[in-house]
Design a protein around this motif. Structure first.
Motif, mmCIF file in Angstrom:
data_model
loop_
_atom_site.group_PDB
_atom_site.id
_atom_site.type_symbol
_atom_site.label_atom_id
_atom_site.label_comp_id
_atom_site.label_asym_id
_atom_site.label_seq_id
_atom_site.Cartn_x
_atom_site.Cartn_y
_atom_site.Cartn_z
ATOM 1 N N ALA A 181 24.534 52.064 23.905
ATOM 2 C CA ALA A 181 24.504 50.652 23.506
ATOM 3 C C ALA A 181 24.736 49.691 24.672
ATOM 4 C CB ALA A 181 25.512 50.396 22.392
ATOM 5 N N ARG A 182 25.685 49.981 25.530
ATOM 6 C CA ARG A 182 25.975 49.067 26.646
ATOM 7 C C ARG A 182 24.787 48.962 27.609
ATOM 8 N NH1 ARG A 182 30.858 50.833 25.052
ATOM 9 N NH2 ARG A 182 32.553 49.309 24.987
ATOM 10 N N GLU A 183 24.162 50.087 27.922
ATOM 11 C CA GLU A 183 23.003 50.041 28.811
ATOM 12 C C GLU A 183 21.832 49.314 28.146
ATOM 13 O OE1 GLU A 183 19.888 52.805 31.333
ATOM 14 O OE2 GLU A 183 21.680 53.759 30.517
ATOM 15 N N THR A 184 21.663 49.510 26.852
ATOM 16 C CA THR A 184 20.616 48.795 26.116
ATOM 17 C C THR A 184 20.850 47.291 26.214
ATOM 18 O OG1 THR A 184 20.220 50.631 24.601
ATOM 19 C CG2 THR A 184 19.596 48.439 23.827
ATOM 20 N N ALA A 185 22.086 46.862 26.020
ATOM 21 C CA ALA A 185 22.415 45.431 26.114
ATOM 22 C C ALA A 185 22.116 44.900 27.509
ATOM 23 C CB ALA A 185 23.876 45.193 25.751
ATOM 24 N N ALA A 186 22.532 45.631 28.523
ATOM 25 C CA ALA A 186 22.330 45.181 29.902
ATOM 26 C C ALA A 186 20.850 45.148 30.278
ATOM 27 C CB ALA A 186 23.095 46.095 30.859
ATOM 28 N N ARG A 187 20.103 46.112 29.802
ATOM 29 C CA ARG A 187 18.698 46.240 30.188
ATOM 30 C C ARG A 187 17.785 45.270 29.431
ATOM 31 N NH1 ARG A 187 15.458 51.189 32.069
ATOM 32 N NH2 ARG A 187 17.537 51.903 32.637
ATOM 33 N N TYR A 188 18.012 45.120 28.139
ATOM 34 C CA TYR A 188 17.079 44.360 27.298
ATOM 35 C C TYR A 188 17.605 43.022 26.794
ATOM 36 C CZ TYR A 188 14.600 48.751 27.413
ATOM 37 O OH TYR A 188 13.946 49.874 27.858
ATOM 38 N N PHE A 189 18.910 42.791 26.928
ATOM 39 C CA PHE A 189 19.506 41.558 26.391
ATOM 40 C C PHE A 189 20.364 40.836 27.430
ATOM 41 C CE2 PHE A 189 18.715 44.380 22.807
ATOM 42 C CZ PHE A 189 18.071 43.547 21.910
ATOM 43 N N ALA A 190 20.155 41.111 28.698
ATOM 44 C CA ALA A 190 20.968 40.524 29.762
ATOM 45 C C ALA A 190 20.980 39.000 29.668
ATOM 46 C CB ALA A 190 20.436 40.948 31.123
ATOM 47 N N GLY A 191 22.197 38.442 29.664
ATOM 48 C CA GLY A 191 22.364 36.996 29.652
ATOM 49 C C GLY A 191 22.110 36.325 28.318
ATOM 50 N N GLN A 192 21.731 37.088 27.297
ATOM 51 C CA GLN A 192 21.443 36.492 25.988
ATOM 52 C C GLN A 192 22.725 36.332 25.178
ATOM 53 O OE1 GLN A 192 18.169 38.034 23.650
ATOM 54 N NE2 GLN A 192 17.214 38.887 25.485
ATOM 55 N N ASP A 193 22.894 35.140 24.658
ATOM 56 C CA ASP A 193 24.028 34.839 23.787
ATOM 57 C C ASP A 193 23.521 34.816 22.343
ATOM 58 O OD1 ASP A 193 26.678 34.372 23.345
ATOM 59 O OD2 ASP A 193 26.695 32.348 24.162
ATOM 60 N N GLY A 194 24.421 34.716 21.395
ATOM 61 C CA GLY A 194 24.025 34.624 19.990
ATOM 62 C C GLY A 194 23.562 35.941 19.414
ATOM 63 N N LEU A 195 24.102 37.049 19.935
ATOM 64 C CA LEU A 195 23.719 38.372 19.457
ATOM 65 C C LEU A 195 24.777 38.960 18.528
ATOM 66 C CD1 LEU A 195 22.480 39.954 22.812
ATOM 67 C CD2 LEU A 195 21.075 38.940 20.997
ATOM 68 N N LEU A 196 24.338 39.884 17.698
ATOM 69 C CA LEU A 196 25.237 40.671 16.866
ATOM 70 C C LEU A 196 25.075 42.137 17.227
ATOM 71 C CD1 LEU A 196 24.620 39.158 13.313
ATOM 72 C CD2 LEU A 196 26.607 38.783 14.793
ATOM 73 N N LEU A 197 26.153 42.880 17.091
ATOM 74 C CA LEU A 197 26.106 44.331 17.179
ATOM 75 C C LEU A 197 26.266 44.837 15.745
ATOM 76 C CD1 LEU A 197 25.971 46.829 19.010
ATOM 77 C CD2 LEU A 197 28.477 46.826 18.984
ATOM 78 N N ILE A 198 25.270 45.569 15.298
ATOM 79 C CA ILE A 198 25.252 46.086 13.925
ATOM 80 C C ILE A 198 25.546 47.582 13.991
ATOM 81 C CG2 ILE A 198 23.884 46.314 11.826
ATOM 82 C CD1 ILE A 198 24.283 43.368 12.842
ATOM 83 N N ALA A 199 26.579 48.020 13.278
ATOM 84 C CA ALA A 199 26.907 49.442 13.175
ATOM 85 C C ALA A 199 26.260 49.979 11.905
ATOM 86 C CB ALA A 199 28.416 49.637 13.121
ATOM 87 N N VAL A 200 25.517 51.058 12.059
ATOM 88 C CA VAL A 200 24.735 51.624 10.959
ATOM 89 C C VAL A 200 25.160 53.069 10.737
ATOM 90 C CG1 VAL A 200 22.396 52.188 10.188
ATOM 91 C CG2 VAL A 200 22.783 50.149 11.585
ATOM 92 N N ASP A 201 25.363 53.439 9.483
ATOM 93 C CA ASP A 201 25.663 54.825 9.138
ATOM 94 C C ASP A 201 24.345 55.590 9.104
ATOM 95 O OD1 ASP A 201 26.312 57.272 8.039
ATOM 96 O OD2 ASP A 201 27.452 56.453 6.369
ATOM 97 N N GLY A 202 24.085 56.344 10.168
ATOM 98 C CA GLY A 202 22.833 57.075 10.287
ATOM 99 C C GLY A 202 22.578 58.058 9.163
ATOM 100 N N GLU A 203 23.636 58.584 8.560
ATOM 101 C CA GLU A 203 23.471 59.535 7.455
ATOM 102 C C GLU A 203 22.835 58.883 6.234
ATOM 103 O OE1 GLU A 203 27.133 61.550 6.650
ATOM 104 O OE2 GLU A 203 27.171 62.487 8.633
ATOM 105 N N ARG A 204 22.923 57.571 6.132
ATOM 106 C CA ARG A 204 22.361 56.860 4.975
ATOM 107 C C ARG A 204 20.889 56.509 5.163
ATOM 108 N NH1 ARG A 204 26.317 52.985 2.057
ATOM 109 N NH2 ARG A 204 24.804 53.527 0.465
ATOM 110 N N LEU A 205 20.318 56.876 6.320
ATOM 111 C CA LEU A 205 18.927 56.520 6.610
ATOM 112 C C LEU A 205 17.942 57.638 6.276
ATOM 113 C CD1 LEU A 205 19.489 54.649 9.977
ATOM 114 C CD2 LEU A 205 19.280 53.677 7.666
ATOM 115 N N GLY A 206 18.464 58.819 6.009
ATOM 116 C CA GLY A 206 17.606 59.922 5.606
ATOM 117 C C GLY A 206 16.645 60.373 6.697
ATOM 118 N N ASP A 207 15.492 60.883 6.263
ATOM 119 C CA ASP A 207 14.547 61.458 7.217
ATOM 120 C C ASP A 207 13.706 60.420 7.949
ATOM 121 O OD1 ASP A 207 12.909 60.679 5.121
ATOM 122 O OD2 ASP A 207 12.039 62.665 4.790
#
Length: 115
Positions: free
Chosen positions: A43-69
């Motif tokens: 997540a941190r590298e994703t933020a630095a690489r694709y969202f550098a300097g962007q404000d107004g963001l949310l970090l969404i935590a998702v339970d992967g087990e609830r997403l199925g196949d």
């Protein structure tokens, strides 16, 4: 090992999706045909690489087990396996959502992540 995975998203886009009933993805997700997600270690590298300097963001935590196949881990950066969701993200799978502010150094300040 935690089943929690993460999505970084502009708060406005997330709030609009909440009104619409589900999250279909950001523009890059829509063009790639899946929703890009990250593990806690990615997540941190994703933020630095694709969202550098962007404000107004949310970090969404998702339970992967609830997403199925529709959740598939596929090779990406340097061969690392990244979670990709082939379909909309149901809000019932969201464990929490928190602001992802910029710190004084310009990097995003992350909350404690489940690993």
């Amino acid at each position: 090992m935690s089943s929690i995975i993460y999505k970084i998203v502009p708060a406005v886009l997330w709030q609009d999706a909440r009104k619409g009933g589900d999250f279909k993805g950001a523009s890059i997700d829509l063009s790639d045909g899946f929703i890009h997600l990250s593990t806690a270690d990615q997540a941190r590298e994703t933020a630095a690489r694709y969202f550098a300097g962007q404000d107004g963001l949310l970090l969404i935590a998702v339970d992967g087990e609830r997403l199925g196949d529709k959740l598939v881990f596929e090779p990406s950066r340097g061969g690392a396996l990244f979670p990709h969701l082939y379909g909309p993200l149901p809000f019932e799978a969201v464990a929490w959502e928190k602001p992802l502010p910029l710190g004084a150094d310009g990097a995003h300040v992350f909350p404690e992540l489940d690993r």
